[in-house]
Design an enzyme around this catalytic site. Structure first.
Site, PDB file in Angstrom:
ATOM      1  N   GLU A 183      25.204  71.250 -13.923  1.00  0.00           N
ATOM      2  CA  GLU A 183      25.743  70.790 -12.603  1.00  0.00           C
ATOM      3  C   GLU A 183      24.764  71.038 -11.437  1.00  0.00           C
ATOM      4  OE1 GLU A 183      29.505  73.124 -12.250  1.00  0.00           O
ATOM      5  OE2 GLU A 183      30.813  71.603 -13.237  1.00  0.00           O
ATOM      6  N   GLU A 252      33.369  68.701 -19.406  1.00  0.00           N
ATOM      7  CA  GLU A 252      34.110  69.944 -19.254  1.00  0.00           C
ATOM      8  C   GLU A 252      35.572  69.371 -18.729  1.00  0.00           C
ATOM      9  OE1 GLU A 252      32.673  72.942 -16.764  1.00  0.00           O
ATOM     10  OE2 GLU A 252      30.540  72.724 -17.802  1.00  0.00           O
TER      11      GLU A 252
HETATM   12  C1  GAL Z   1      31.671  74.585 -14.418  1.00  0.00           C
HETATM   13  C2  GAL Z   1      30.668  75.349 -15.044  1.00  0.00           C
HETATM   14  C3  GAL Z   1      31.200  75.897 -16.427  1.00  0.00           C
HETATM   15  C4  GAL Z   1      32.274  76.944 -15.961  1.00  0.00           C
HETATM   16  C5  GAL Z   1      33.290  76.161 -15.153  1.00  0.00           C
HETATM   17  C6  GAL Z   1      34.422  77.083 -14.736  1.00  0.00           C
HETATM   18  O1  GAL Z   1      31.489  74.297 -12.975  1.00  0.00           O
HETATM   19  O2  GAL Z   1      29.864  74.078 -15.484  1.00  0.00           O
HETATM   20  O3  GAL Z   1      29.925  76.741 -16.884  1.00  0.00           O
HETATM   21  O4  GAL Z   1      31.630  77.629 -15.142  1.00  0.00           O
HETATM   22  O5  GAL Z   1      32.901  75.463 -14.266  1.00  0.00           O
HETATM   23  O6  GAL Z   1      35.047  77.602 -15.854  1.00  0.00           O
END
Ligand code: GAL
Length: 828
Positions: A183, A252
């Site tokens: 990110e 994600e």
């Molecule tokens: C994203 C990040 C993950 C985790 C997630 C929230 O921004 O890439 O590693 O932190 O948020 O659980």
């Protein structure tokens, strides 16, 4: 002729070399999808972080992921866990990354390796080792020679480890994709021109490692080529890769959310999660990963922060202990099966969309052989009755219907037929009441009274700079001489501390002055309390406690930790306020607490210090105390938890292994919870949250592998704030009850998770209403006694499956044409 044969052979050898082995897999991509051996694929993936479970749990977690319809497991790699001191590596036990990837391979799944090595992940310091920060001229995640050198060193180390074990798909292994950075696009603008130069360097560096499979960068619009950019979020249907030749990929999909101390329990409904997935595939997505599929536990001090809890359950499809989180797991499984059956049209078909009005869209994917369709209703309140290809479809608000043959609705994201499992804590027969021994955090008095530490500095220092994060605790101690004529001398004097300590305990002349506990994210605060000082030498001792280092944000590594000052004594004389600034004084520092330094929690040291543990006058509410008790492991195989209700804050060990920080005395606020949770409309981490006004975390996972089945086990507590251990209890987690609200023409399956179904509490086929635990029959019911039908099929069995139909439960004309449902509740 001979010559020619030789040439062919060498060509073959070159080919084998470049791909690693004869059974290598070629992973590539085009604008539509990741291709594996030339075939475009739908990939359904889930994140499982190996150190957040124990290695004995891995096979079961991975097999449940596979059974849930996943084909890929995604994990980060945790730098600070693997390289705790520079060039000293640890890949043992739960950190055995190679074994984890091989377990995935053994299950026949692919894997996505997110090396980072910055990972965020609510992991301490985002995965960076604190020694790295303490190197000279260090700056993270930008053009900085020291940083780049260390990042490259670790990344190369991981890549080489994978190569040596032939774990990349190009070598015949399961790893189909690898990730560099994480990110960075979210923060790049804060780094100016160097940010762009850094991300280009990351891409080149990764590329030069020649892994034979594509690299990805998440949340990185215009990722440097050939990196593939991907999306993270609760929804990614609106996401369009900025590079037109990148497929639409989602690294994600947040299945729930993490917890902070003082926060509520997050809850994302199965309906909304399934909706986000179906929408993504409706709108051209082809790779989707659940973050998390199994969240697990932040054992030891790996929780990030500040204030990430020990549980990292995440409301994921597999709960912290590895149980199916139903209906989420099962509702998604059904969707996965259908998406897989539609793989060809989704990845090769022509796409056409039809606007059906009122935010309802149909999407047709068609090849010569097969067409598949979606009808999506993104209206957050209005259900839709639409006509599509000459047939009527009822599409509830905020839902997607899946029609694998473009004719019959096989699935709707809002119609959940999967059971809801109510997980309960089972009191074990053993042990009833623990017999505790205790001892004070020894020689604390020496520290508090005399200020003797391990190093001396002029002025105040940043906590992590001194501790290297070897401990949560750092004492800041100084002396101040006050004579009668000192201008601040007055009847009303106070100690004022400007602090970033997550928790601060202050002492003056050996007496406790008070504490400050950060709430509501106010991590930068001023503490002020009245103190009793004496003429002559006064000893001030401030204990700074950290609760997880920050893991996110631009330049997060350099955020202040500990007591950064100023620290002042303040005298109030009438209207006059006189300050004495102690910030530039000589300060003594002591890293950690003695009990930790002497490993009072360790089994080895137990004998040595045996005599100092006392059974007399077990204190409750005493700060800085150690407690220890023996117990027998609960019988059976159900996951074990320890209920720490009654305790304050501290750390807990089982047989010498830390199961994490505890803080059951920290309640969430009373506000912000609602009885009813409406899955419709956009999800955010606060929506549908529950457990208001309750401890954020009361139960702590005790992995079975930490326990001795036979013989005794030891629990050790370090209690920082003061608490009463007499209520501490070991329990197991079991499925207590199961409910379902299935729709007609579907099957319902009930299971108590390896325990027999013991009784039917409620069953009605018709138009019943209510929530699990308070179901009520409606105005119409099937002709047969539904309770008897379910009892006959299910009682005494581990699981049962029934058709939800009039044939099974009897027809009932009173219900008319309206769709009927079966509501059922069984006891386990
Ligand atoms: C994203 C990040 C993950 C985790 C997630 C929230 O921004 O890439 O590693 O932190 O948020 O659980």
């Amino acid at each position: 002729m001979k010559m020619k044969q030789f040439n062919l052979l060498s060509l073959f050898l070159i080919l084998i070399n470049s791909f690693g082995s004869a059974n290598s897999t070629i992973v590539s991509h085009d604008e539509r999808a990741i291709t594996i051996d030339g075939q475009r694929r739908i990939l359904l993936s889930g994140s499982i972080h190996y150190p957040r479970s124990t290695s004995d749990m891995w096979p079961d977690l991975i097999s449940k992921a596979k059974d849930g319809g996943l084909d890929t497991i995604e994990t980060y790699v945790f730098w600070n866990a693997h390289e705790p001191s520079r060039r000293q590596y640890d890949f043992s036990g739960n950190l055995d990354l190679v074994r984890f990837i091989k377990t995935i391979q053994g299950a026949g799944l692919y894997s996505v390796l997110r090396i980072g090595p910055y990972v965020c992940a609510e992991w301490n310091y985002g995965g960076f080792p604190v020694w790295l920060h303490n190197m000279p001229d260090m700056k993270f995640r930008t053009i900085n020679p020291g940083f780049m050198n260390e990042m490259q060193n670790f990344t190369t180390k991981i890549v080489n480890m994978m190569k040596e074990e032939s774990l990349f798909a190009s070598q015949g292994g399961p790893i189909i994709l690898a990730q560099i950075e994480n990110e960075y696009g979210n923060v790049i603008s804060s780094y100016g021109a160097e940010g762009k130069a850094y991300i280009d360097w990351c891409a080149n560096m990764a590329n030069s490692l020649d892994i034979g499979v594509p690299w990805i960068m998440c949340q990185q619009p215009h990722a440097p080529q050939p990196m593939i950019e991907t999306c993270n979020g609760f929804y990614c249907d609106q996401y369009k890769p900025s590079n037109p030749s990148s497929p639409k990929m989602w690294t994600e999909n947040w299945t729930g959310w993490f917890k902070n101390w003082g926060g509520k329990h997050p809850y994302r409904t199965a309906e909304d999660l399934a909706f986000s997935v179906a929408r993504f595939f409706q709108t051209g997505g082809t790779f989707q990963n659940y973050y998390m599929y199994h969240g697990g536990t932040n054992f030891g001090r790996v929780a990030g922060g500040p204030y990430i809890t020990t549980s990292y359950d995440y409301d994921a499809p597999l709960d912290e202990y590895g149980n199916l989180n139903q209906p989420k797991w099962g509702h998604l499984k059904q969707l996965h099966t259908l998406l897989k059956s539609m793989e060809k049209p989704l990845t090769y078909g022509n796409i056409s969309t039809i606007d059906l009005g009122n935010s309802v869209t149909a999407t047709v994917y068609s090849t010569n052989e097969k067409s598949s369709c979606f009808i999506g209703n993104v209206n957050a309140t209005a259900d839709a009755l639409v006509n599509f290809k000459g047939k009527d479809y009822n599409v509830p608000a905020w839902s997607v219907s899946v029609l694998p043959d473009c004719d019959k609705e096989a699935y709707n994201t809002a119609r959940v037929n999967t059971q809801t499992s109510i997980i309960t804590e089972d009191s074990c027969d053993e042990p009833e009441k623990l017999k505790w021994t205790w001892r004070p955090e020894f020689t604390t008095q020496k520290t508090i009274l005399k200020g003797s530490g391990d190093l001396i500095a002029k002025g105040l220092v940043d906590q992590k700079d001194v501790t290297n994060d070897a401990s949560d605790y750092l004492w800041y101690m100084t002396r101040v001489h006050l004579d009668k004529k000192d201008p601040i001398w007055s009847r009303n004097m106070s100690l004022r501390v400007h602090s970033n300590a997550h928790v601060l305990h202050a002492y003056a002349n050996g007496k406790y002055v008070g504490n400050e506990i950060v709430r509501d994210n106010k991590f930068d605060y001023r503490f002020e309390k009245k103190v009793n000082l004496v003429h002559g030498t006064n000893h001030l001792a401030l204990l700074s406690v950290s609760v997880g280092l920050q893991n996110y944000g631009p330049f997060f590594e350099s955020g202040p930790t500990g007591i950064n000052g100023p620290v002042k004594l303040v005298g109030y004389k009438g209207d006059e306020t006189i300050e004495k600034d102690l910030s530039k004084h000589q300060w003594d520092y002591k890293i950690g607490l003695n009990g930790f330094n002497h490993k009072l929690f360790s089994m080895k040291s137990a004998g040595h210090h045996h005599r100092k543990w006392s059974t007399e006058k077990l204190p409750a509410d005493r700060m800085l105390s150690w407690y220890k008790a023996n117990f027998k492991a609960p019988l059976g195989k159900d996951p074990v938890i320890v209920d720490l209700n009654g305790l304050g804050k501290g750390e807990v060990w089982i047989n010498g292994q830390s199961i994490g920080r505890y803080w059951p005395s920290f309640n969430s606020s009373d506000e912000g919870c609602t009885e009813e949770c409406d899955y419709r409309g956009e999800y955010g981490s606060d929506k549908c949250a529950f457990m208001c006004g309750k401890p954020t975390q009361r139960w702590y996972h005790v992995p079975r592998s930490f326990l001795n089945d036979k013989g005794h086990n030891t629990i050790t507590l370090f209690e920082e704030m003061g608490g009463d251990p007499s209520m501490v209890k070991f329990k197991t987690v079991v499925t207590g009850r199961v409910c379902a609200k299935a729709h007609e023409h579907n099957k319902v399956e009930l299971s108590c998770n390896n325990r027999p179904i013991s009784a039917v509490k409620f069953a009605s086929f018709g138009n019943p209403s209510g929530q699990c635990g308070s179901f009520a029959a409606g105005s119409c019911e099937g002709a047969k006694d539904a309770v008897k039908v379910v009892a006959k099929e299910c009682v005494g069995k581990l699981n049962c499956t029934m058709n939800v139909s009039s044939h099974k439960f009897g027809s009932n004309l009173d219900c008319g044409d309206s769709p009927k449902r079966l509501f059922v509740e069984v006891e386990c």
